[in-house]
Structures are given as structure tokens and as C-alpha cells.
Scaffold this motif. Structure first.
Motif, PDB file in Angstrom:
ATOM      1  N   ARG A 226       0.862  -1.188   0.000  1.00 51.97           N
ATOM      2  CA  ARG A 226       0.000   0.000   0.000  1.00 51.97           C
ATOM      3  C   ARG A 226       0.897   1.236   0.000  1.00 51.97           C
ATOM      4  NH1 ARG A 226      -4.407  -0.751   4.627  1.00 51.97           N
ATOM      5  NH2 ARG A 226      -5.172   1.149   3.613  1.00 51.97           N
TER       6      ARG A 226
ATOM      7  N   THR B 249       1.828   5.214  -1.536  1.00 50.80           N
ATOM      8  CA  THR B 249       1.414   6.463  -2.172  1.00 50.80           C
ATOM      9  C   THR B 249       2.650   7.104  -2.786  1.00 50.80           C
ATOM     10  OG1 THR B 249       1.731   7.714  -0.116  1.00 50.80           O
ATOM     11  CG2 THR B 249      -0.457   6.807  -0.540  1.00 50.80           C
TER      12      THR B 249
ATOM     13  N   GLY C   4       5.265   6.868   0.213  1.00 49.20           N
ATOM     14  CA  GLY C   4       4.785   6.591   1.559  1.00 49.20           C
ATOM     15  C   GLY C   4       4.154   5.209   1.654  1.00 49.20           C
ATOM     16  N   ASN C   5       4.286   4.578   2.791  1.00 46.38           N
ATOM     17  CA  ASN C   5       3.671   3.281   3.072  1.00 46.38           C
ATOM     18  C   ASN C   5       2.451   3.515   3.960  1.00 46.38           C
ATOM     19  OD1 ASN C   5       3.014   0.652   3.624  1.00 46.38           O
ATOM     20  ND2 ASN C   5       4.912   0.149   4.701  1.00 46.38           N
ATOM     21  N   THR C   6       1.268   3.349   3.389  1.00 43.24           N
ATOM     22  CA  THR C   6       0.040   3.652   4.125  1.00 43.24           C
ATOM     23  C   THR C   6      -0.455   2.468   4.956  1.00 43.24           C
ATOM     24  OG1 THR C   6      -1.318   3.019   2.211  1.00 43.24           O
ATOM     25  CG2 THR C   6      -0.666   5.340   2.396  1.00 43.24           C
ATOM     26  N   SER C   7       0.238   1.339   4.897  1.00 44.98           N
ATOM     27  CA  SER C   7      -0.165   0.200   5.716  1.00 44.98           C
ATOM     28  C   SER C   7       0.051   0.516   7.195  1.00 44.98           C
ATOM     29  CB  SER C   7       0.646  -1.036   5.327  1.00 44.98           C
ATOM     30  OG  SER C   7       0.368  -2.116   6.203  1.00 44.98           O
ATOM     31  N   ARG C   8      -0.839   0.043   8.043  1.00 45.14           N
ATOM     32  CA  ARG C   8      -0.735   0.319   9.474  1.00 45.14           C
ATOM     33  C   ARG C   8       0.054  -0.740  10.237  1.00 45.14           C
ATOM     34  NH1 ARG C   8      -6.789   1.526  11.411  1.00 45.14           N
ATOM     35  NH2 ARG C   8      -7.178  -0.302  10.081  1.00 45.14           N
TER      36      ARG C   8
ATOM     37  N   ALA D 202       5.714   0.978   8.354  1.00 39.18           N
ATOM     38  CA  ALA D 202       4.294   1.284   8.217  1.00 39.18           C
ATOM     39  C   ALA D 202       4.034   2.738   8.598  1.00 39.18           C
ATOM     40  CB  ALA D 202       3.475   0.345   9.108  1.00 39.18           C
ATOM     41  N   GLY D 203       3.344   3.448   7.744  1.00 44.65           N
ATOM     42  CA  GLY D 203       3.053   4.860   7.973  1.00 44.65           C
ATOM     43  C   GLY D 203       4.209   5.783   7.682  1.00 44.65           C
TER      44      GLY D 203
ATOM     45  N   GLU E 171       7.519   7.446   5.278  1.00 46.50           N
ATOM     46  CA  GLU E 171       7.692   8.058   3.955  1.00 46.50           C
ATOM     47  C   GLU E 171       9.168   8.235   3.685  1.00 46.50           C
ATOM     48  OE1 GLU E 171       5.094  11.410   2.108  1.00 46.50           O
ATOM     49  OE2 GLU E 171       6.895  12.407   2.857  1.00 46.50           O
TER      50      GLU E 171
ATOM     51  N   TYR F 158       2.717   2.584  -9.827  1.00 45.72           N
ATOM     52  CA  TYR F 158       2.240   3.485  -8.770  1.00 45.72           C
ATOM     53  C   TYR F 158       2.501   4.924  -9.205  1.00 45.72           C
ATOM     54  CZ  TYR F 158       2.058  -0.539  -5.580  1.00 45.72           C
ATOM     55  OH  TYR F 158       1.770  -1.745  -4.994  1.00 45.72           O
TER      56      TYR F 158
END
Length: 369
Positions: free
Chosen positions: A52, A54, A77-81, A107-108, A110, A147
């Protein structure tokens, strides 16, 4: 999703082991074949997981002269939590692929990456999207995903300074054409008043009639109207580098005309054209120009609808019969021939040169401007 060479070999081995084991009753071969299938299923599940991410992209500047620097900045950025990612992505930059390592992207989190755009050659450099290839630990399968968006960088031709410009032609009211070194200001049209216009140019009688301020637009009739016609036929350039030189000459003429505040139009033999008050439109057209197998469109248009009084034809073909037919329509006709010697023509200034530098020197050496 695709199988790697190792994965294809394992797939073939699984089929052979299962077939032989089941037909002849060899349980050990069936177990080995089943293990191969399980490995392939594990690989498919592993690569199917989608990171995930961005991706935002910035290019500064997006329009440069040949050889100048331009930089791409990627923010990923990694939007995975819950899951981090360690990947090696590749960003498309023209025909090349630039590796963008994404190591331990938590996770979260950038990360930012930058790289330089190659600007040695004229053209439009397509950038993006960011391509992430995910492989399983056994190297059996690979899956590529894109992406982020795309961007473009316009690389303009190199510009050589031209110090000489045509003097222009004054058109008198009785139809005579006289060459003069300075301009003649005359009325052209009326337009609405905008903030910053001089009040002495307001046409009060018309303003009173229409109920709003109207301003006189004036025109210098002696300013030469330059038309640059660039030959973009593949057959005209035995060496593609000659077309690059012709583009440099066209860019040099455009910049010289804007420096001297002279009206200019740029046309390609294929029919594309640029005209107006922004150099960007002209240089964008030159950056996008490519030689191809085309049908000539501009010659007939320029013959039937004269676009100026000074025509500059840039080509790699020494056969100037096409443009010589325009002698009756244009008082001043210049032909820049790149690569080969060209025959002298009556009422045509022929500049036989090898590159943009020689064109600039030959142009400034013309004594009839």
C-alpha cells in the motif's frame, strides 16, 4: 504475474513428477510433485500481496535547454498500518529505468528519492509511473505494478546567438514596398481598456459611443514578419543528427526574433505550427518535432496564404525546388541546408552548413539584412 525461468522449470518438473507418480504408482514422486505445486501456490500468494504505497512526483524544472539540469523528486509513503516494506522500485525515465530503493519503509513512513533527468538530447522525456516488481523468496514468480502518475520534461534544442536580423519592409498606402531601417507606427485596431494602458491612447469618440473606454492598438508596419519552415521529412536527413542541427537553427531564430521583438511564425513541413507571444509554444513544438514519413502540407499553404515577408527554410535536402516556388510570394527567402552543398538560386540566400554553430556564423555573415 509471470513465472521466472526457475518457476517455469519447477512447473514442468511438477507436471512430470505427478504424471509419472500417478501413472506408475510411485508415491514418492507424487509427494515431490505435490511439494512443487505447493511451492508455486505459495509464490503466487506471496507476490499477489500488494504494498500500500502512495507516490507523489515533482519535476523541477520541466522545461530546460539541452544540457541544463532537471531533477525528479519522488515521495513514496507506506500507508499500511502494520506491515513494513523493503522493495526495489524502478521509475521510467525516457527509454531508461532508474532504480529507486525503498529499504525498510516502515508502516506509515515516507521516504524521498531524487535523480537527474538526462537532458543531453532534444526531445520530450516521459517519466513514470513508478514500477514495483514483487518476487517471492524462492524466485519462482514476479508481479509488476505501477504506482503514481506520470510527468514530462521538455528538452529544448541548444540556442546559438544570432546578432543579425532582417530590416523589414514598409508597405505604403499606394502599394509600394520600401526597405527601411526603422519602423512606421500606424493604427491597427481598437480594444477594451485594461489597467496600465496609457490614457493618451484612449479613443474618446468611440468610448463615448459604446459606453466604455476603448484603446487604440498600433502596429509597426516596418517590422519584418519572419516565417521559419522546418523540414521534418525523414528522406531529407540521411543522418538524424542533421535534423538536430536544423532544430537548433530554428530555436536560435525564434529566440533572436523575440529578443528583437519581431513577430515570427514557426511551421513544420508536416503542418504543425506555432505562433504567438510565448516562446514556450515555439520551443515546445521544436522539442516534440520528430522526423517521419509525412506528406507535405505547409508549402501549398504558404504559397496561397502568405504568412510573412521573410521566409527561412531549414532542411537537409539540397533539392530546393519546393521552396524556390515561393520566391514570388516572399520578398526575402533564406534556405539553410545542413550536411550537403546546395546549388545557388536566384533571389534565394542559400546557407550550406553542417551544424547549428555554422548556421549562426553564416547567418550573421549575410550582408543583405
Amino acid at each position: 504475474m509471470r513465472l521466472t525461468a526457475r518457476g517455469a522449470g519447477l512447473c514442468a518438473a511438477a507436471a512430470a513428477l505427478l504424471a509419472v507418480g500417478l501413472i506408475f504408482g510411485y508415491r514418492h514422486l507424487v509427494v515431490l510433485g505435490t511439494a512443487c505445486v505447493a511451492s508455486l501456490l505459495f509464490a503466487a500468494g506471496y507476490v499477489w500481496w500488494r504494498p500500500r504505497l502512495t507516490v507523489s512526483r515533482g519535476v523541477e524544472p520541466d522545461r530546460v535547454m539541452g544540457g541544463e539540469s532537471s531533477t525528479v523528486t519522488l515521495r513514496v509513503g507506506n500507508t499500511s498500518r502494520f506491515r513494513g516494506a523493503t522493495l526495489v522500485a524502478h521509475d521510467r525515465c525516457g527509454p531508461a529505468s532508474v532504480p529507486v530503493p525503498l529499504l525498510r519503509l516502515r508502516a506509515g513512513g515516507e521516504t524521498t528519492a531524487q535523480y537527474a533527468v538526462p537532458t543531453a538530447r532534444r526531445g520530450v522525456v516521459a517519466i513514470g509511473p513508478l514500477r514495483v516488481v514483487r518476487r517471492d523468496p524462492l524466485g519462482l514468480m514476479a508481479l509488476a505494478r505501477g504506482y503514481g502518475g506520470t510527468a514530462q520534461v521538455w528538452v529544448y534544442p541548444r540556442v546559438h546567438r544570432l546578432s543579425a536580423v532582417p530590416t523589414g519592409i514598409t508597405r505604403s498606402l499606394d502599394g509600394r514596398d520600401d526597405r527601411v531601417p526603422h519602423g512606421t507606427i500606424t493604427f491597427d485596431t481598437l480594444r477594451e481598456y485594461v489597467v496600465g494602458d496609457e490614457l493618451r491612447r484612449v479613443h474618446w469618440r468611440t468610448s463615448a459611443r459604446v459606453g466604455e473606454l476603448m484603446v487604440r492598438e498600433q502596429l509597426d508596419t516596418s517590422l519584418p514578419r519572419l516565417v521559419v519552415l522546418l523540414d521534418d521529412r525523414r528522406a531529407s536527413y540521411p543522418d538524424p543528427e542533421l535534423f538536430e542541427s536544423a532544430c537548433e537553427a530554428a530555436a536560435s531564430l525564434v529566440m533572436a526574433a523575440f529578443r528583437e521583438e519581431l513577430p515570427i511564425a514557426l511551421r513544420l513541413l508536416s503542418g504543425r505550427h506555432a505562433a504567438g507571444n510565448a516562446t514556450r509554444d515555439y520551443l515546445d513544438l521544436l522539442a516534440e518535432a520528430e522526423i517521419s514519413d509525412i506528406s507535405e502540407k505547409s508549402i501549398e499553404e504558404l504559397r496561397t496564404r502568405r504568412a510573412g515577408d521573410t521566409l527561412v527554410y531549414l532542411t537537409g535536402d539540397p533539392d530546393l525546388s519546393r521552396v524556390s516556388a515561393l520566391k514570388t510570394a516572399y520578398p526575402t527567402l533564406v534556405a539553410g541546408v545542413f550536411g550537403e552543398a546546395a546549388p545557388a538560386l536566384e533571389r534565394v540566400v542559400v546557407l550550406a552548413v553542417r551544424d547549428g554553430t555554422e548556421f549562426a556564423a553564416a547567418w550573421d555573415g549575410v550582408r543583405t539584412w
